[in-house]
Motif scaffolding. Structure first.
Motif, PDB file in Angstrom:
ATOM      1  N   ALA A  68      55.499   8.222  19.307  1.00  0.00           N
ATOM      2  CA  ALA A  68      55.651   8.535  20.733  1.00  0.00           C
ATOM      3  C   ALA A  68      56.932   9.339  20.937  1.00  0.00           C
ATOM      4  CB  ALA A  68      55.674   7.253  21.565  1.00  0.00           C
ATOM      5  N   TYR A  69      57.998   8.914  20.278  1.00  0.00           N
ATOM      6  CA  TYR A  69      59.260   9.669  20.360  1.00  0.00           C
ATOM      7  C   TYR A  69      59.100  11.052  19.755  1.00  0.00           C
ATOM      8  CZ  TYR A  69      62.485   6.299  22.368  1.00  0.00           C
ATOM      9  OH  TYR A  69      63.144   5.487  23.233  1.00  0.00           O
ATOM     10  N   ASP A  70      58.341  11.139  18.656  1.00  0.00           N
ATOM     11  CA  ASP A  70      58.064  12.443  18.039  1.00  0.00           C
ATOM     12  C   ASP A  70      57.362  13.383  19.010  1.00  0.00           C
ATOM     13  OD1 ASP A  70      59.147  12.586  15.531  1.00  0.00           O
ATOM     14  OD2 ASP A  70      57.224  12.512  14.459  1.00  0.00           O
ATOM     15  N   PHE A  71      56.529  12.826  19.870  1.00  0.00           N
ATOM     16  CA  PHE A  71      55.824  13.627  20.871  1.00  0.00           C
ATOM     17  C   PHE A  71      56.690  13.905  22.093  1.00  0.00           C
ATOM     18  CE2 PHE A  71      51.827  12.010  18.844  1.00  0.00           C
ATOM     19  CZ  PHE A  71      51.300  13.252  18.521  1.00  0.00           C
ATOM     20  N   VAL A  75      61.320   6.243  26.272  1.00  0.00           N
ATOM     21  CA  VAL A  75      60.996   5.009  26.982  1.00  0.00           C
ATOM     22  C   VAL A  75      60.806   5.239  28.486  1.00  0.00           C
ATOM     23  CG1 VAL A  75      61.832   2.701  27.577  1.00  0.00           C
ATOM     24  CG2 VAL A  75      62.152   3.559  25.271  1.00  0.00           C
ATOM     25  N   ASN A  76      61.645   6.041  29.077  1.00  0.00           N
ATOM     26  CA  ASN A  76      61.563   6.255  30.526  1.00  0.00           C
ATOM     27  C   ASN A  76      60.306   7.013  30.961  1.00  0.00           C
ATOM     28  OD1 ASN A  76      62.676   8.515  29.259  1.00  0.00           O
ATOM     29  ND2 ASN A  76      63.750   9.170  31.097  1.00  0.00           N
ATOM     30  N   GLY A  84      48.460  14.185  28.981  1.00  0.00           N
ATOM     31  CA  GLY A  84      47.354  13.573  28.250  1.00  0.00           C
ATOM     32  C   GLY A  84      47.823  12.588  27.204  1.00  0.00           C
ATOM     33  N   ILE A  85      48.831  12.982  26.441  1.00  0.00           N
ATOM     34  CA  ILE A  85      49.374  12.089  25.412  1.00  0.00           C
ATOM     35  C   ILE A  85      50.131  10.939  26.071  1.00  0.00           C
ATOM     36  CG2 ILE A  85      51.037  11.920  23.506  1.00  0.00           C
ATOM     37  CD1 ILE A  85      50.127  14.746  22.672  1.00  0.00           C
ATOM     38  N   GLY A  86      50.850  11.235  27.141  1.00  0.00           N
ATOM     39  CA  GLY A  86      51.548  10.181  27.880  1.00  0.00           C
ATOM     40  C   GLY A  86      50.577   9.153  28.435  1.00  0.00           C
ATOM     41  N   MET A  87      49.422   9.607  28.868  1.00  0.00           N
ATOM     42  CA  MET A  87      48.387   8.709  29.381  1.00  0.00           C
ATOM     43  C   MET A  87      47.903   7.769  28.268  1.00  0.00           C
ATOM     44  SD  MET A  87      46.403   8.187  32.171  1.00  0.00           S
ATOM     45  CE  MET A  87      46.140   9.700  33.034  1.00  0.00           C
ATOM     46  N   VAL A  88      47.640   8.333  27.104  1.00  0.00           N
ATOM     47  CA  VAL A  88      47.167   7.519  25.975  1.00  0.00           C
ATOM     48  C   VAL A  88      48.216   6.492  25.583  1.00  0.00           C
ATOM     49  CG1 VAL A  88      46.574   7.582  23.508  1.00  0.00           C
ATOM     50  CG2 VAL A  88      45.573   9.254  25.071  1.00  0.00           C
ATOM     51  N   ILE A  89      49.451   6.930  25.438  1.00  0.00           N
ATOM     52  CA  ILE A  89      50.514   6.017  25.021  1.00  0.00           C
ATOM     53  C   ILE A  89      50.725   4.926  26.059  1.00  0.00           C
ATOM     54  CG2 ILE A  89      53.002   5.862  24.564  1.00  0.00           C
ATOM     55  CD1 ILE A  89      52.650   8.650  23.138  1.00  0.00           C
ATOM     56  N   SER A  90      50.688   5.282  27.320  1.00  0.00           N
ATOM     57  CA  SER A  90      50.861   4.288  28.383  1.00  0.00           C
ATOM     58  C   SER A  90      49.741   3.252  28.361  1.00  0.00           C
ATOM     59  CB  SER A  90      50.902   4.979  29.742  1.00  0.00           C
ATOM     60  OG  SER A  90      52.007   5.856  29.814  1.00  0.00           O
ATOM     61  N   ILE A  91      48.508   3.712  28.223  1.00  0.00           N
ATOM     62  CA  ILE A  91      47.378   2.774  28.183  1.00  0.00           C
ATOM     63  C   ILE A  91      47.459   1.904  26.933  1.00  0.00           C
ATOM     64  CG2 ILE A  91      44.863   2.576  28.020  1.00  0.00           C
ATOM     65  CD1 ILE A  91      44.724   5.183  29.722  1.00  0.00           C
TER      66      ILE A  91
END
Length: 149
Positions: A68-71, A75-76, A84-91
């Motif tokens: 996630a950090y690589d992308f 954390v914030n 799109g990637i933020g959505m996946v990581i959040s879910i």
């Protein structure tokens, strides 16, 4: 091979162990335990699986956060649902928290008194964690295409 690729390989291997173990438990052992009304079938599987399942889960968490950090998702931004990637990581993080909730409930309230009387309650936990694991695997597969849009 880049560090990110190595993290992905470790993440996928850990997911294979975590999700695969729960699928085997749900498909092979749980039906037999319910049919025979025998909680020992579940207990015996758990004793054998836990030494590899729990480290796999820990590895999933570490590699997932690292990727996630690589992308670029610090954390914030984990629950911002902005990309799109933020959505996946959040879910996936929400599903991880749900997995923890099931695990804590099972560990402290179901497993200590696991018997023929609460075997169905344990079955609900097993199926829920398995479905969550498969959902997380499917969500992770969308990262390659930019996540969920």
């Amino acid at each position: 091979m880049t560090l990110h690729h190595l993290l992905l390989i470790l993440h996928l291997l850990a997911a294979s162990i975590w999700v695969g173990g729960h699928l085997i438990l749900s498909i092979r052992f749980l039906p037999r335990a319910l049919k025979q009304n025998d909680p020992d079938i579940i207990s015996n599987f758990e004793k054998q699986y836990e030494p590899i399942g729990m480290p796999a889960l820990l590895l999933l968490i570490v590699t997932g956060i690292w990727m996630a950090y690589d992308f670029g998702l610090k954390v914030n931004h984990w629950f911002s649902f902005l990309s799109g990637i933020g959505m996946v990581i959040s879910i996936k993080l929400i599903l991880l928290l749900l997995t923890f909730a099931f695990a804590i409930h099972a560990r402290f309230f179901v497993i200590p008194k696991l018997s023929k009387h609460n075997l169905k309650e344990m079955a609900v936990h097993i199926v829920a964690v398995t479905v969550i694991g498969v959902a997380m695997l499917i969500l992770g597969s969308t990262i390659r295409y930019g996540g969920i849009h």
